[in-house]
Scaffold this active site. Structure first.
Site, PDB file in Angstrom:
ATOM      1  N   GLU A 177      -9.743 -42.281   1.464  1.00 39.46           N
ATOM      2  CA  GLU A 177      -9.545 -43.689   1.799  1.00 39.46           C
ATOM      3  C   GLU A 177      -9.517 -43.832   3.321  1.00 39.46           C
ATOM      4  O   GLU A 177      -8.757 -43.133   3.994  1.00 39.46           O
ATOM      5  CB  GLU A 177      -8.213 -44.182   1.210  1.00 39.46           C
ATOM      6  CG  GLU A 177      -8.219 -44.177  -0.311  1.00 39.46           C
ATOM      7  CD  GLU A 177      -6.870 -44.520  -0.936  1.00 39.46           C
ATOM      8  OE1 GLU A 177      -6.873 -44.974  -2.085  1.00 39.46           O
ATOM      9  OE2 GLU A 177      -5.821 -44.315  -0.293  1.00 39.46           O
TER      10      GLU A 177
ATOM     11  N   ASN B  13      -3.333 -45.032  -5.174  1.00 41.37           N
ATOM     12  CA  ASN B  13      -1.927 -45.042  -5.612  1.00 41.37           C
ATOM     13  C   ASN B  13      -1.468 -46.424  -6.082  1.00 41.37           C
ATOM     14  O   ASN B  13      -0.498 -46.537  -6.825  1.00 41.37           O
ATOM     15  CB  ASN B  13      -1.005 -44.529  -4.503  1.00 41.37           C
ATOM     16  CG  ASN B  13      -1.095 -43.016  -4.386  1.00 41.37           C
ATOM     17  OD1 ASN B  13      -1.475 -42.340  -5.337  1.00 41.37           O
ATOM     18  ND2 ASN B  13      -0.782 -42.495  -3.226  1.00 41.37           N
TER      19      ASN B  13
ATOM     20  N   HIS C 202      -6.989 -40.993   4.380  1.00 45.31           N
ATOM     21  CA  HIS C 202      -6.130 -40.486   3.311  1.00 45.31           C
ATOM     22  C   HIS C 202      -6.912 -39.657   2.291  1.00 45.31           C
ATOM     23  O   HIS C 202      -7.671 -40.195   1.489  1.00 45.31           O
ATOM     24  CB  HIS C 202      -5.441 -41.678   2.615  1.00 45.31           C
ATOM     25  CG  HIS C 202      -4.508 -41.270   1.521  1.00 45.31           C
ATOM     26  ND1 HIS C 202      -4.342 -41.983   0.369  1.00 45.31           N
ATOM     27  CD2 HIS C 202      -3.691 -40.191   1.402  1.00 45.31           C
ATOM     28  CE1 HIS C 202      -3.458 -41.383  -0.414  1.00 45.31           C
ATOM     29  NE2 HIS C 202      -3.055 -40.290   0.197  1.00 45.31           N
TER      30      HIS C 202
ATOM     31  N   SER D 160       0.281 -41.073   2.786  1.00 43.34           N
ATOM     32  CA  SER D 160      -0.067 -41.676   1.504  1.00 43.34           C
ATOM     33  C   SER D 160       0.808 -42.887   1.201  1.00 43.34           C
ATOM     34  O   SER D 160       0.481 -43.663   0.316  1.00 43.34           O
ATOM     35  CB  SER D 160       0.041 -40.646   0.375  1.00 43.34           C
ATOM     36  OG  SER D 160       1.297 -40.025   0.400  1.00 43.34           O
TER      37      SER D 160
END
Ligand code: NAI
Length: 509
Positions: free
Chosen positions: A157, A195, A145, A124
Site C-alpha cells: 500500500e 486492514n 506498507h 500498519s
C-alpha cells in the site's frame, strides 16, 4: 534480478526485524544497494544472514543463478550509524510501532539525507500524516506498507499523507513494481485498505459465535465450503494470533470513533487476556498438537427411514432452484397453497430469521426449517439449515437427512437473522462498499489489495456481484430490522449500486 535501473538506487532500511529484512531482500533483488541500520547490535548481521540464506535456497532450487545471489549479497550492506544513510535516495522505516519513536527517527533522518530523498514508513496502524506532522519536508514523506512475509505477499500500500507530493507516491509505486510487487494507492485512513477491508470477516464470525448460533469449527467449515475462503475466520485468527489481531480490531474501531461496523468482540478480548492467542502457543480457538489443529468430528447424518413430504414457502429465495434440488434429492414435494399437517415446511429467507418468517407466513414453527439459498447449490460444497426454537427434532433430522441424501455436507445451525454466509458476506461487501464511498481507494485497488493481501477467493465487490448485490442489500436491510443494529446499515454506495452491479464500477477512479 531486474535488468532495469531501480527507481531508487541506494536505499536505507531502518529496523531490520521481520519486515525490514523482507523489504531489504526484494529491494536488493530489484538492483538497489541496500544499507541496513538497527539499534540492536546483532540485528543487522542476523538480517543479512537470514536474507542470504533465502537466496542460497533459491539458488539450490534453480530459481536464481549463483552469480545473481552473490551480486545481491554484495548490495546488502550494514550501516553502523544513521549518519551512514546520508547518501540514500529512499529510506524505509520498519521499527517499533510507536508514534513518538517514529517521529523522532524521521526528524533525525531529515537532517541527514539530501532534500530530494524520500522517507517512508511501513506502519500498519499509525497515521502517515501524524508521523509527518513535525517534518520540515512532509511532501517527501509517504507510507509504504508491506505485508508479512514481504517476499511472498506481493502487494504494497502506498499511502499519501495530507501533505505528500503525488510524485513521491508515483515513484514508490514504480519502485514497488520493479520489486515484483503490485502497488495500491490508499488514502491516509485507519487500517488503510487491507486492514480496513479485513474487518468484516472475523468480527461478524465472532458475533455469530457470541449469539450461540454455531460453534467455531462449524462457522469455519461453512465459510470455506460455501464461499471458498482458504481459511475459516477462526483458523485465520489462530494463525495471526490474537495478540496481533485483537489490538488491530480495537484500534480501527476506536480510530473510526466507535463505528459499529468495526466493533470488536469480548470473546477475543477475554482470550487475549487469558493467553489463549492461537497456534503459536498451541492453544487458540482450536488446540494444536504437533502444529496440527485438533478438530472435533462432524456430527453424523441422522438416520431417517421415512421422510415426510416437503412444502416450500412461496417467498423462498431461489425458489425454482430449491424445487429442482428437492426433486433431484427425491423428495415428495407438496404443491398446495399451504402445507399438509405432515409436511416439513421449508423457508429460505434473506436476512430474516426462520422464526419471524414462520410467524409472518403463518406456518407451523414446529415443522419449519430454514435453508440458506443465498449460495447457488451447484457451486457449494455444503448446505446450511437453520432450526427455530420451536422446530421439532424429527423435522430437523428429516431435513438434515434429506439434504444430505446426495452425499453433500450439511450443517445445522440455530436461528439468527441471516445465516452464517449471508451475514459474513453481506458484512464484507458492505464494509468494502463504504470504503468506496469514503474514497479510501479505487474499487479496482480495493479488489487487488484484498485478493493479494488477505487471500480472499474474490475481491469483496466481485463477491457482492457473485451473490447478487440486490440479495446482499436485502440481507442487510432485513438484518437491520431483526437486530436494530446500525452495524448492518447498508452503505449508500451499496444502495446506489445494488440494482446495477458492483464490479461495473471497477473502472471508476
Ligand atoms: P520487529 O520487532 O521484528 O523488528 C523491529 C526492529 O526495529 C527490531 O530489530 C528493533 O531492534 C528495531 N528498532 C526498534 N526501534 C528502533 C529505532 N528507534 N531505530 C532503529 N531500529 C529500531 O518488528 P516488525 O514486525 O518487523 O515490524 C516493524 C514495523 O513494521 C512496525 O511498524 C509494524 O507495525 C510494521 N508492520 C509489521 C507487520 C508484521 O506483520 N510484522 C506487517 C506490516 C507492517
Amino acid at each position: 534480478m531486474s535488468t532495469t535501473t531501480p527507481r531508487f538506487q541506494t536505499i536505507g532500511i531502518v529496523g531490520t526485524g521481520a519486515m525490514g529484512r523482507g523489504i531489504a531482500q526484494i529491494a536488493a533483488q530489484a538492483g538497489s544497494t541496500v544499507l541496513l541500520f538497527d539499534t540492536q547490535p546483532d540485528a543487522v548481521t542476523q538480517a543479512r544472514n537470514a536474507v542470504s540464506t533465502q537466496w542460497d535456497k533459491l539458488v539450490e532450487k534453480g530459481r536464481i543463478g549463483a552469480d545473481a545471489a552473490s551480486a545481491q549479497k554484495a548490495r546488502l550492506k550494514p550501516a553502523a550509524a544513521l549518519a551512514d544513510l546520508a547518501g540514500c535516495d529512499l529510506i524505509v522505516e520498519a521499527i517499533v510501532e510507536n508514534l513518538d519513536v517514529k517521529k523522532k527517527l524521521f526528524a533525525e533522518l531529515e537532517g541527514i539525507v539530501q532534500p530530494t530523498a524520500v522517507l517512508a514508513t511501513n506502519t500498519s496502524s499509525l497515521s502517515v500524516t501524524a508521523i509527518a506532522a513535525a517534518l520540515k519536508r512532509p511532501q517527501q514523506f509517504a507510507g509504504f506498507h508491506f505485508f508479512n512475509p514481504v517476499p511472498l505477499m506481493k502487494v504494497v500500500e502506498v499511502i499519501a499523507g495530507l501533505k505528500t507530493d503525488p510524485a513521491v507516491c508515483q515513484a514508490l509505486a514504480e519502485y514497488a513494481r520493479q520489486m515484483g510487487h503490485t502497488p495500491v494507492q490508499a488514502e491516509d485512513t485507519p487500517g488503510f485498505i487491507v486492514n480496513h477491508a479485513g474487518r468484516g470477516y472475523g468480527t461478524e464470525a465472532l458475533r455469530i459465535v457470541s449469539e450461540g448460533v454455531a460453534d467455531f469449527a462449524t462457522i469455519d467449515r461453512i465459510l470455506k465450503d460455501q464461499v471458498g475462503f482458504k481459511l475459516g475466520p477462526f483458523e485465520l485468527m489462530d494463525l495471526t494470533a490474537l495478540d496481533v489481531s485483537h489490538p488491530v480490531m480495537e484500534s480501527i474501531y476506536r480510530q473510526y470513533y466507535d463505528e459499529p461496523r468495526y466493533r470488536p468482540s469480548v470473546i477475543t478480548a477475554q482470550r487475549l487476556a487469558g493467553g489463549v492467542v492461537g497456534k503459536k502457543v498451541g492453544d487458540g480457538f482450536y488446540k494444536y498438537e504437533g502444529g496440527a489443529a485438533q478438530i472435533a468430528p462432524v456430527p453424523p447424518v441422522p438416520q431417517v427411514d421415512d421422510l415426510p413430504p416437503v412444502w416450500v414457502s412461496t417467498r423462498a429465495a431461489r425458489r425454482a432452484e430449491l424445487y429442482q434440488l428437492l426433486k433431484d434429492l427425491g423428495a415428495k414435494i407438496e404443491t398446495g397453497q399451504s402445507p399438509s399437517p405432515q409436511a416439513l415446511t421449508l423457508v429460505a429467507p434473506l436476512g430474516f430469521d426462520v422464526t419471524t418468517v414462520a410467524v409472518v407466513e403463518r406456518l407451523d414453527p414446529a415443522r419449519t426449517v430454514g435453508i440458506d439459498m443465498l449460495v447457488d447449490d451447484a457451486a457449494t460444497k455444503r448446505r446450511v439449515l437453520a432450526t427455530n426454537p420451536a422446530t421439532r427434532s424429527d423435522m430437523r433430522d428429516a431435513a438434515h437427512a434429506l439434504f444430505a441424501r446426495d452425499g453433500k455436507a450439511v450443517s445445522v445451525i440455530r436461528d439468527s437473522g441471516g445465516f452464517v454466509t449471508q451475514r459474513v458476506v453481506a458484512t464484507i461487501v458492505n464494509i468494502a462498499a463504504d470504503m468506496c464511498q469514503q474514497r479510501v481507494c479505487t474499487p479496482k485497488d480495493l479488489e487487488t489489495a484484498v485478493t493479494l493481501g488477505l487471500g480472499y477467493p474474490l475481491g469483496p465487490l466481485a463477491m457482492g456481484d457473485k451473490f447478487g448485490p440486490a440479495n446482499v442489500l436485502e440481507v442487510l436491510f432485513n438484518m437491520q430490522t431483526v437486530y436494530g443494529d446500525p452495524r448492518y446499515r447498508p452503505s449508500p454506495w451499496l444502495r446506489r449500486r445494488g440494482a446495477i452491479g458492483l464490479s461495473l464500477m471497477h473502472e471508476e477512479s
